[in-house]
Design a protein around this motif. Structure first.
Motif, PDB file in Angstrom:
ATOM      1  N   MET A 138       0.836  -1.204   0.000  1.00  0.00           N
ATOM      2  CA  MET A 138       0.000   0.000   0.000  1.00  0.00           C
ATOM      3  C   MET A 138       0.876   1.263   0.000  1.00  0.00           C
ATOM      4  N   SER A 139       0.320   2.363  -0.480  1.00  0.00           N
ATOM      5  CA  SER A 139       1.068   3.622  -0.509  1.00  0.00           C
ATOM      6  C   SER A 139       1.281   4.144   0.914  1.00  0.00           C
ATOM      7  N   PRO A 140       2.322   4.944   1.114  1.00  0.00           N
ATOM      8  CA  PRO A 140       2.550   5.552   2.437  1.00  0.00           C
ATOM      9  C   PRO A 140       1.332   6.364   2.921  1.00  0.00           C
ATOM     10  N   MET A 141       0.597   6.993   2.000  1.00  0.00           N
ATOM     11  CA  MET A 141      -0.599   7.751   2.391  1.00  0.00           C
ATOM     12  C   MET A 141      -1.698   6.834   2.905  1.00  0.00           C
ATOM     13  N   MET A 142      -1.915   5.721   2.213  1.00  0.00           N
ATOM     14  CA  MET A 142      -2.926   4.772   2.670  1.00  0.00           C
ATOM     15  C   MET A 142      -2.538   4.217   4.043  1.00  0.00           C
ATOM     16  N   LYS A 143      -1.257   3.872   4.189  1.00  0.00           N
ATOM     17  CA  LYS A 143      -0.805   3.321   5.489  1.00  0.00           C
ATOM     18  C   LYS A 143      -1.084   4.321   6.611  1.00  0.00           C
ATOM     19  N   ALA A 144      -0.855   5.615   6.328  1.00  0.00           N
ATOM     20  CA  ALA A 144      -1.092   6.634   7.362  1.00  0.00           C
ATOM     21  C   ALA A 144      -2.584   6.719   7.712  1.00  0.00           C
ATOM     22  N   SER A 145      -3.448   6.394   6.748  1.00  0.00           N
ATOM     23  CA  SER A 145      -4.885   6.545   7.004  1.00  0.00           C
ATOM     24  C   SER A 145      -5.385   5.592   8.084  1.00  0.00           C
ATOM     25  N   TRP A 146      -4.675   4.483   8.290  1.00  0.00           N
ATOM     26  CA  TRP A 146      -5.134   3.527   9.309  1.00  0.00           C
ATOM     27  C   TRP A 146      -4.622   3.858  10.717  1.00  0.00           C
ATOM     28  N   CYS A 147      -3.986   5.038  10.833  1.00  0.00           N
ATOM     29  CA  CYS A 147      -3.552   5.512  12.158  1.00  0.00           C
ATOM     30  C   CYS A 147      -4.511   6.550  12.725  1.00  0.00           C
ATOM     31  N   ARG A 148      -5.537   6.899  11.972  1.00  0.00           N
ATOM     32  CA  ARG A 148      -6.476   7.917  12.446  1.00  0.00           C
ATOM     33  C   ARG A 148      -7.393   7.349  13.519  1.00  0.00           C
TER      34      ARG A 148
END
Lengths: 229, 229
Positions: A138-148
């Motif tokens: 997955m892209s780094p942006m998608m990975k960050a989305s699961w930290c919200r």
């Protein structure tokens, strides 16, 4: 026994090869507590099927395990996916059963039933390994989305709070404690959505007259019937 | 009382103005006889709302009255539409109630309840006139599609039979008996699908951080709440 990929899959592969960006699918599920349908867009990631049996392709998507759709599909795994491939003027409606695959240690993992051969991949298929492999792709942006915070929950603190969320998440280097904490959080919220197709309604709007075909699965055999579009 | 168009509608109008070809929506319904969701692509045609009250926009689509979705929505009018506008990177999930509006003389017309103000348009709004107006605005190819045998039924006679179907249908000239027969058949199979939005989940993926807003209707007032995307 038919051990080749079904004809609808070959058609879909062809349409996707020609229109590789058209990977947005819509997935409908039912909230069992109310007689209300739910539908949202997802990204199709890939097909998974046993090397020795391409007759049983599984459709792979991903989600945050904390979204309402995972509980909906665990309670009622009957789903339908609609996939409109505009460039090919083709619509695939794929009815089937959804399997939600969270992290192995996750409390919802107990609902993931994987009896021998149930998904056609045999009892030894390592879904946790697959989950981690897909996560890493997955892209780094998608990975960050699961930290919200929990998706769909009230935005506590408003827009200013949202600005504190990580925007991109890369695999942490040794010693990066905060990076590792976020990576682990993201990976623990990440889940696979696996759809087992059972009944496909395939419409082709380019040929005149238009064509419509129903495919349905009985064991490893796919039946098909020409329908009025 | 809020008598302006709701903010989600203004956002959607703006996205559509910039990306006017992105009119494919996906509509999910439930077959009440089974706990299975159904979803298919439709073309959004327009919004309809009372001139004196833009707070209550209705979403207009069309269908063949003989398709299974009309019976599904008459039995259970709870639906959800998902509208992914790729160019704007915005998703609208519109939950609401569906109203199916067949020809006035059609046997299913009795299910169309239109009490005073129920759709916000007043008791005098002429839906049959609207239905005919929308029908006439359709392409000759679309008009011809409603002259085929029942959509989704077995294709009797195979591909050769399908080649006999009319490809385009124009308004018949005086004395064109066959043209008039086909026109009347097409018009009698043509129905409006009117969705009354009640709850909207609006996601914006272009801004960083992403934004997600829920809108829900209470009378003529729309409430809104910022959510975690």
């Amino acid at each position: 026994m038919q051990m080749t990929a079904p004809r609808w899959k070959a058609a879909l592969d062809k349409a996707l090869a020609a229109h590789s960006k058209e990977t947005v699918i819509q997935l409908a599920s039912i909230d069992p507590s109310t007689p209300v349908p739910h539908v949202r867009s997802l990204i199709f990631r890939s097909f998974v099927s046993p090397i020795d049996n391409p007759s049983h392709p599984l459709l792979l998507a991903t989600t945050d395990i904390r979204t309402p759709k995972t509980a909906q599909m665990i309670a009622n795994p009957n789903v339908q996916v609609v996939w409109w491939i505009s460039g090919a003027q083709e619509q695939y409606r794929i009815a089937g059963r959804a399997h939600i695959i969270p992290a192995r240690g996750h409390t919802l993992h107990k609902h993931f039933m994987h009896p021998v051969g149930a998904l056609g991949l045999g009892a030894n298929f390592d879904w946790e390994e697959k989950r981690i492999e897909v996560f890493k792709s997955m892209s780094p942006m998608m990975k960050a989305s699961w930290c919200r915070p929990v998706p769909g929950s009230h935005l506590e603190g408003g827009p200013d709070e949202a600005k504190k969320w990580p925007v991109k998440l890369e695999e942490p280097k040794a010693g990066d404690e905060e990076g590792k904490r976020l990576w682990d959080m993201s990976l623990s919220n990440f889940a696979l959505v696996v759809i087992e197709p059972q009944d496909i309604d395939y419409v082709e709007l380019e040929p005149i007259p238009n064509r419509r075909t129903r495919f349905w699965r009985a064991g490893n055999v796919w039946n098909e019937e020409a329908l009025v579009p």
